[in-house]
Structure formats: structure tokens, C-alpha cells
Design a protein around this motif. Sequence first.
Motif, PDB file in Angstrom:
ATOM      1  N   THR A   1       3.079   0.100  -6.925  1.00 31.88           N
ATOM      2  CA  THR A   1       2.358  -0.251  -8.152  1.00 31.88           C
ATOM      3  C   THR A   1       1.759   0.988  -8.802  1.00 31.88           C
ATOM      4  O   THR A   1       1.811   1.149 -10.031  1.00 31.88           O
ATOM      5  CB  THR A   1       1.246  -1.281  -7.826  1.00 31.88           C
ATOM      6  N   THR A   2       1.236   1.869  -7.982  1.00 36.76           N
ATOM      7  CA  THR A   2       0.654   3.102  -8.517  1.00 36.76           C
ATOM      8  C   THR A   2       1.721   3.923  -9.244  1.00 36.76           C
ATOM      9  O   THR A   2       1.452   4.509 -10.296  1.00 36.76           O
ATOM     10  CB  THR A   2       0.020   3.923  -7.373  1.00 36.76           C
TER      11      THR A   2
ATOM     12  N   GLY B   1       0.791  -1.228   0.000  1.00 37.04           N
ATOM     13  CA  GLY B   1       0.000   0.000   0.000  1.00 37.04           C
ATOM     14  C   GLY B   1       0.821   1.274   0.000  1.00 37.04           C
ATOM     15  O   GLY B   1       0.279   2.374   0.054  1.00 37.04           O
TER      16      GLY B   1
HETATM   17  P1  ATP Z   1       1.126  -3.572  -2.988  1.00 38.84           P
HETATM   18  O1  ATP Z   1       2.411  -4.280  -2.900  1.00 38.84           O
HETATM   19  O2  ATP Z   1       0.123  -3.981  -1.968  1.00 38.84           O
HETATM   20  O3  ATP Z   1       0.573  -3.502  -4.384  1.00 38.84           O
HETATM   21  P2  ATP Z   1       1.904  -0.872  -3.393  1.00 38.84           P
HETATM   22  O4  ATP Z   1       3.012  -0.167  -2.692  1.00 38.84           O
HETATM   23  O5  ATP Z   1       2.141  -1.291  -4.790  1.00 38.84           O
HETATM   24  O6  ATP Z   1       1.463  -2.087  -2.533  1.00 38.84           O
HETATM   25  P3  ATP Z   1      -0.349   0.493  -4.441  1.00 38.84           P
HETATM   26  O7  ATP Z   1      -0.935  -0.729  -5.027  1.00 38.84           O
HETATM   27  O8  ATP Z   1       0.310   1.458  -5.328  1.00 38.84           O
HETATM   28  O9  ATP Z   1       0.680   0.089  -3.295  1.00 38.84           O
HETATM   29  O10 ATP Z   1      -1.463   1.218  -3.600  1.00 38.84           O
HETATM   30  C1  ATP Z   1      -1.271   2.495  -2.978  1.00 38.84           C
HETATM   31  C2  ATP Z   1      -2.588   2.943  -2.332  1.00 38.84           C
HETATM   32  O11 ATP Z   1      -3.560   3.158  -3.361  1.00 38.84           O
HETATM   33  C3  ATP Z   1      -3.188   1.944  -1.366  1.00 38.84           C
HETATM   34  O12 ATP Z   1      -3.715   2.656  -0.280  1.00 38.84           O
HETATM   35  C4  ATP Z   1      -4.278   1.299  -2.177  1.00 38.84           C
HETATM   36  O13 ATP Z   1      -5.331   0.889  -1.330  1.00 38.84           O
HETATM   37  C5  ATP Z   1      -4.716   2.416  -3.095  1.00 38.84           C
HETATM   38  N1  ATP Z   1      -5.240   1.898  -4.363  1.00 38.84           N
HETATM   39  C6  ATP Z   1      -4.601   1.044  -5.205  1.00 38.84           C
HETATM   40  N2  ATP Z   1      -5.333   0.803  -6.312  1.00 38.84           N
HETATM   41  C7  ATP Z   1      -6.468   1.527  -6.179  1.00 38.84           C
HETATM   42  C8  ATP Z   1      -7.641   1.702  -6.998  1.00 38.84           C
HETATM   43  N3  ATP Z   1      -7.756   1.089  -8.190  1.00 38.84           N
HETATM   44  N4  ATP Z   1      -8.601   2.514  -6.513  1.00 38.84           N
HETATM   45  C9  ATP Z   1      -8.470   3.134  -5.327  1.00 38.84           C
HETATM   46  N5  ATP Z   1      -7.405   3.024  -4.517  1.00 38.84           N
HETATM   47  C10 ATP Z   1      -6.395   2.228  -4.923  1.00 38.84           C
END
Ligand code: ATP
Length: 235
Positions: free
Chosen positions: A46-47, A42
Motif C-alpha cells: 500500500t505504501t 505490512g
Molecule cells: P497491508 O496489506 O497490511 O496493507 P502492505 O504490504 O500494504 O500491507 P503497508 O500498508 O504499505 O503494507 O505498510 C508497510 C509498513 O508501514 C508497515 O510496517 C506499517 O505498519 C507501516 N505503516 C503503514 N501506514 C503507516 C502510517 N500511516 N504511519 C506509520 N507507519 C505506517
Amino acid sequence: AAHRPLLEVSDLHAYYGESHVLHGMTFTVPEGEVVTLLGRNGAGKTTTMRAIMGMLKSRKGSIRFDGVETVGLPSNKVARLGIALCPEERGIFAGLNVQENLLLPPVVKPGGLSDAEVYELFPRLLERRYSQGTKLSGGEQQMLAIARILRTGAKLLLLDEPTEGLAPVIVQQIGELVRTLKHKGFTIVLVEQNFHFASTVADRHYVVEHGRVIDMFRNDDIEANRDKLASYLGV
Ligand code: ATP
């Protein structure tokens, strides 16, 4: 030797609807390096990959690739500049065979690997080229997902958790693959939860927390910073 930056992300903000997820991400990827984004679930890794790829409409700040500003470009334009994403969910089409999956992404630039070169790197995929996507093991699917972006001509590869859920022996093969790709001149951004794996392939690590980069370590310096890293990653 210091390489020029191929990717420069600066003060990047991104939103899912009302939800503000990236809060000023700033980091640089030198040409020819393997760079990891580390951080807890989180944190926004990924974002960040999706934002670089142009898959998130709602972005502010700057993403320069090879000197070209890409914030505001749709993902097909970003791809044509030479960036490819291998997503966490891999995106293998179950109803297509290995060869059909491999040929799916369009070649956007000259200089990608030929089909023969791809199969040379992945002999297992050559053996299995007429097997349906559904028949592949997790490791084979991951290899296929990486293999097919090598044809496109992309210079910058974004690999989102390529080792997730895979057996140690397959993780090792992916490590060898990443090192080979680096030697072939690709620049790679890797999202990883497996820090041990990251330390065997990467030149530098950026630590992501709450949608921003809070620290950076050169791989050569991680022994000296083991405690700090452990506290960041909660391991
Ligand atoms: P992970 O390893 O769990 O994927 P991450 O570091 O890649 O972790 P992200 O997937 O980028 O984290 O998520 C960052 C934040 O954005 C989190 O709070 C997640 O809940 C939120 N988030 C991710 N995808 C979406 C979406 N499609 N809509 C709304 N919020 C999202």
C-alpha cells in the motif's frame, strides 16, 4: 511482444515520519500489462501505491511515468499525468448517490471513458445511480470506486486490494472487469492478498518483502514456482 515500460520504479525509499518503510523498491510495469504486488501484511504494498500517487511526501529514488520523473511532484500533478489510485478503503462518500460519487474525481486528461461507457461496463451502477453510497453492497462500492477512476483519463490504474472482503462471485466479476480494462488498453498495478485471483488476471507478479521487491514471476511460470511462491507468501 515486449512493451515499453509505462512505469519504472527504481531504488524507491519512503518514510512515515522516522519510520523507514520502503527500502529500495525497484520494479517495472510494461504498458498494457496487469502487474501485481504480492506479499504479506505490512510488506509495503500500500505504501508503494501511495508513493507512486505522490501521497507520501517523504520519498527518495525514482518513479518514472511515461518517461517523466514524478518523485517530488504533489499528488494532483501526478494525477494529471494520468495515474489514478483506487484505495483499499474505497473512499465512497456515504452522503452522495452513485452518480454524484462517479462524477467526483476531476477529468484530468482526454481519452477517459464517457459516462455512458462507464455505465455500459457497470450496468448495476446505472440501475442504482440514485442510491446513496451507504446503501450499496461491498461489491457495488468496489465497482463504483473503480468505475469513477475510469472517467479521469488515467492510463495507469493502481488498484489496492479490490477483492478484499468480497464474496467469490463478486471476486469473479472483478476479475472479468480487470481483463476487460486490460483489453481497453489500461495498464494496471494490483495489490493482492488473494493469489489465486491474481493468477487469473495478471501478466507478472512482483513479490514484496520488507519494503523491497525480492522476486518476480511471469504468470506463465507460476506453476513451476508454486513452492517458492508459497514460501514467500506464507500460504
Ligand atoms: P497491508 O496489506 O497490511 O496493507 P502492505 O504490504 O500494504 O500491507 P503497508 O500498508 O504499505 O503494507 O505498510 C508497510 C509498513 O508501514 C508497515 O510496517 C506499517 O505498519 C507501516 N505503516 C503503514 N501506514 C503507516 C502510517 N500511516 N504511519 C506509520 N507507519 C505506517
